[in-house]
Design a protein around this motif. Structure first.
Motif, short mmCIF file in Angstrom:
data_model
loop_
_atom_site.label_atom_id
_atom_site.label_comp_id
_atom_site.label_asym_id
_atom_site.label_seq_id
_atom_site.Cartn_x
_atom_site.Cartn_y
_atom_site.Cartn_z
N TYR A 114 2.39 14.38 -2.73
CA TYR A 114 2.79 13.52 -1.50
C TYR A 114 2.85 14.29 -0.25
O TYR A 114 3.12 15.49 -0.09
CB TYR A 114 4.21 13.10 -1.62
CG TYR A 114 4.56 12.21 -0.54
CD1 TYR A 114 4.20 11.12 -0.33
CD2 TYR A 114 5.48 12.73 0.38
CE1 TYR A 114 4.44 10.14 0.99
CE2 TYR A 114 5.90 12.15 1.62
CZ TYR A 114 5.40 10.85 1.67
OH TYR A 114 5.82 9.96 2.71
N MET A 125 -3.01 8.65 -3.30
CA MET A 125 -2.64 10.13 -2.86
C MET A 125 -1.94 10.72 -4.28
O MET A 125 -1.29 9.63 -5.16
CB MET A 125 -1.56 9.98 -1.75
CG MET A 125 -0.64 11.21 -1.64
SD MET A 125 0.38 11.22 0.15
CE MET A 125 0.92 9.57 0.15
N TRP A 174 0.77 -1.21 0.05
CA TRP A 174 -0.09 0.13 0.08
C TRP A 174 1.00 1.16 -0.04
O TRP A 174 0.67 2.22 -0.84
CB TRP A 174 -0.98 0.14 1.21
CG TRP A 174 -1.91 -0.87 1.36
CD1 TRP A 174 -2.35 -1.95 0.36
CD2 TRP A 174 -3.04 -1.08 2.24
NE1 TRP A 174 -3.52 -2.90 0.86
CE2 TRP A 174 -3.64 -2.17 2.06
CE3 TRP A 174 -2.86 -0.43 3.67
CZ2 TRP A 174 -4.68 -2.61 3.11
CZ3 TRP A 174 -4.05 -0.93 4.58
CH2 TRP A 174 -4.85 -1.92 4.20
N MET A 175 1.78 1.15 0.87
CA MET A 175 2.70 2.44 1.08
C MET A 175 3.44 2.60 -0.14
O MET A 175 3.56 3.93 -0.71
CB MET A 175 3.48 2.18 2.17
CG MET A 175 2.72 1.85 3.60
SD MET A 175 1.90 3.37 4.21
CE MET A 175 3.08 4.46 4.82
N TYR A 196 -2.31 8.16 5.60
CA TYR A 196 -1.37 7.34 5.05
C TYR A 196 -0.25 6.81 5.83
O TYR A 196 0.38 5.68 5.96
CB TYR A 196 -0.62 8.26 3.89
CG TYR A 196 0.72 7.60 3.09
CD1 TYR A 196 0.31 6.62 2.02
CD2 TYR A 196 1.76 7.93 3.29
CE1 TYR A 196 1.39 5.81 1.54
CE2 TYR A 196 3.08 7.35 2.71
CZ TYR A 196 2.75 6.53 1.91
OH TYR A 196 3.68 6.00 1.24
N GLN A 219 -0.53 4.20 8.67
CA GLN A 219 -1.00 2.75 8.06
C GLN A 219 -0.21 1.75 8.82
O GLN A 219 -0.82 0.56 9.39
CB GLN A 219 -1.24 2.52 6.68
CG GLN A 219 -2.41 3.33 6.15
CD GLN A 219 -2.64 3.47 5.02
OE1 GLN A 219 -3.78 3.14 4.28
NE2 GLN A 219 -1.45 3.58 3.95
N ILE A 259 -4.29 4.61 0.54
CA ILE A 259 -4.65 4.92 1.66
C ILE A 259 -6.12 4.38 1.76
O ILE A 259 -7.15 4.53 1.06
CB ILE A 259 -5.04 6.50 1.87
CG1 ILE A 259 -3.63 7.21 1.62
CG2 ILE A 259 -5.43 6.72 3.14
CD1 ILE A 259 -3.94 8.55 1.62
N GLY A 280 1.15 4.59 -2.63
CA GLY A 280 0.41 5.90 -2.07
C GLY A 280 -0.96 5.67 -1.99
O GLY A 280 -1.83 6.64 -1.95
#
Length: 491
Positions: free
Chosen positions: A269, A266, A236-237, A286, A289, A242, A240
């Motif tokens: 950033y 996102m 996920w990270m 974000y 998480q 969320i 981007g």
């Protein structure tokens, strides 16, 4: 009627795990879209289902003879507050299919009417959230992220009452299972240790069969779920993404992304980005998480304490050690994701600092997450393309400082520039479901009954790593007047 060779392993658990309930028929089912490729993978007759028969089945008007519809019981922490009974308030599991690769998959109707867990809700879904979940779950699958899938979306011919009256729809979701952290909490909250044990045994058999021979299978299960969730959130990270509502009832123990409510990708950033209209304190921002995933996993660990060791103190010590290990497992997964995005084939000590420095520069400039990494992919093979990276930054000096450090780091690699470029393009998408584009297709469908924009956006985001020059407009961030700053749950 098309045959659905359902199995019902979850339905063989004790009665207190679910409620038997049938979908509520709708007035005029109409197929919006059938995922023909997924239907074929599930061994279904896609041609027969892509029409009135499929619309009737996926709306809940016709129940396949092999189905045994149930609504699953679960509890959950919602924004940190424990609710002892939630459950499927508008979702009904028809059964499980074994796909062509031998994997077991749940087939669930979402928005199929009231269940014993509806808690004054109408059990229905509006068209907008159905289209959003279809688009984003299929985009995530194409991006290579473990996720539930979209099999079908059907209009009901009825209206649902939310802030206003909206077209109703039913979404057919496919999942490795619908077992959540909150499912374990449901039984633990009632002191039902045997219920927790039966559920844990089912999860081991279904998702982690290699653990059955472990000396302590329940501690091994906790560690396996920790690893799966750490890897998932790292992905996920890296995109981007969320989730927006990481409650314990929205976290799958199978390590899949589930429950696409107020989710979003996102653009500019900012690690504190929040889209969900109900996340007033930024709990699920974000950057939070990973921490929230660990918090949720600690709640899972609490439910397993009686199974981990007969000595409660020893069980607690073992569980705490497992949860404490989340951070290292997440960081390892995160660095693996990021090294690929940066074009690194080897591991160097300075990598974490270099990654952190780029994100700090992106935050200062509001650089677009997706475009920055795609441009970096091109620059990997052609230094002249670095200018495209700089143009994404309000402060070009920030970008130049990073690019100089990145070039020096690449000198320590042996891969050919062209090889690096292709490897980076395979993990840095050109296209994501940008929020304003998702909202535009929802508006066209809800207000004009026009699904052509939905079909076009779906085609683009399910081929996210290709350049698709004829669809270049979908790469662009929202103009100031197009920006979507809030997303909403569908209930």
């Amino acid at each position: 009627m098309t045959r659905f060779p359902f199995e019902h392993s979850y339905g063989q658990l004790p009665d207190r795990f679910f409620a038997k309930v049938s979908p509520t028929p709708v007035a005029a089912p109409r197929m919006i879209r059938l995922n023909r490729a997924l239907a074929a993978d599930l061994g279904l007759d896609a041609a027969a289902l892509d029409g009135p028969e499929g619309a009737a089945i996926f709306a809940g008007n016709q129940i396949p003879p092999e189905a045994e519809p149930i609504a699953i019981a679960y509890a959950g922490h919602q924004f940190g507050q424990f609710v002892p009974q939630l459950g499927d308030g508008r979702a009904i599991l028809l059964g499980e299919l074994i796909d062509r690769e031998g994997h077991r998959r749940d087939i669930q109707l979402k928005g199929a009417g009231r269940t014993p867990f509806s808690r004054r809700g109408d059990g229905r879904a509006a068209l907008g959230p159905v289209l959003r979940e279809y688009l984003i779950s299929e985009a995530m699958a194409a991006l290579g992220v473990p996720t539930t899938r979209a099999l079908a979306a059907v209009l009901t011919g009825e209206q649902v009452a939310r802030e206003t009256f909206l077209p109703g729809a039913v979404f057919t979701r496919v999942a490795a299972s619908h077992i959540r952290v909150g499912t374990f909490q449901f039984f633990a909250a009632r002191g039902d240790v045997e219920g927790v044990r039966a559920l844990a045994d089912h999860v081991i058999t279904r998702h982690y069969p290699a653990l059955a021979g472990e000396a302590n299978p329940y501690l091994a299960l906790l560690n396996a779920v920790i690893g799966a969730v750490a890897a998932l959130v790292a992905q996920w990270m890296g995109l981007g993404f969320i989730h927006g509502v990481m409650n314990t009832d929205n976290m799958s123990v199978a390590g899949e992304t589930i429950d696409y409510g107020p989710c979003a990708f996102m653009e500019a950033y900012d690690p504190e980005t929040v889209f969900s209209s109900i996340d007033h304190g930024g709990r699920y921002a974000y950057n939070n998480q990973p921490l929230m995933a660990q918090w949720n996993l600690a709640r899972l660990a609490e439910t397993l304490i009686p199974l981990i060791d007969p000595d409660p103190q020893q069980a607690l010590t073992l569980a705490r050690a497992a949860i404490a290990g989340f951070d290292a497992r997440f960081q390892e997964a995160y660095l693996t994701v990021m090294r690929k995005k940066f074009g690194f084939f080897t591991q160097q000590e300075e990598d974490a600092a270099l990654i952190k420095n780029l994100f700090a520069a992106m935050a200062r400039s509001g650089a677009d997450f997706t475009l920055t990494f795609r441009a970096l992919s091109e620059a990997a093979a052609d230094p002249e393309q670095e200018e495209a990276v700089r143009r994404l930054f309000a402060n070009a000096e920030d970008a130049s400082a990073f690019l100089d450090a990145w070039r020096k780091r690449l000198e320590r690699e042996e891969a050919e520039p062209g090889t690096r470029r292709e490897a980076m393009r395979a993990v840095n998408p050109a296209y994501i479901p940008r929020n304003h584009r998702v909202e535009a297709v929802i508006t066209a469908a809800v207000e004009r009954d026009d699904f052509a924009p939905f079909e076009e956006l779906l085609a683009v985001v399910t081929n996210p790593y290709a350049d698709q020059p004829e669809m270049a407009k979908y790469r662009e961030p929202a103009a100031p007047h197009e920006r979507v700053t809030q997303t909403f749950c569908g209930t």
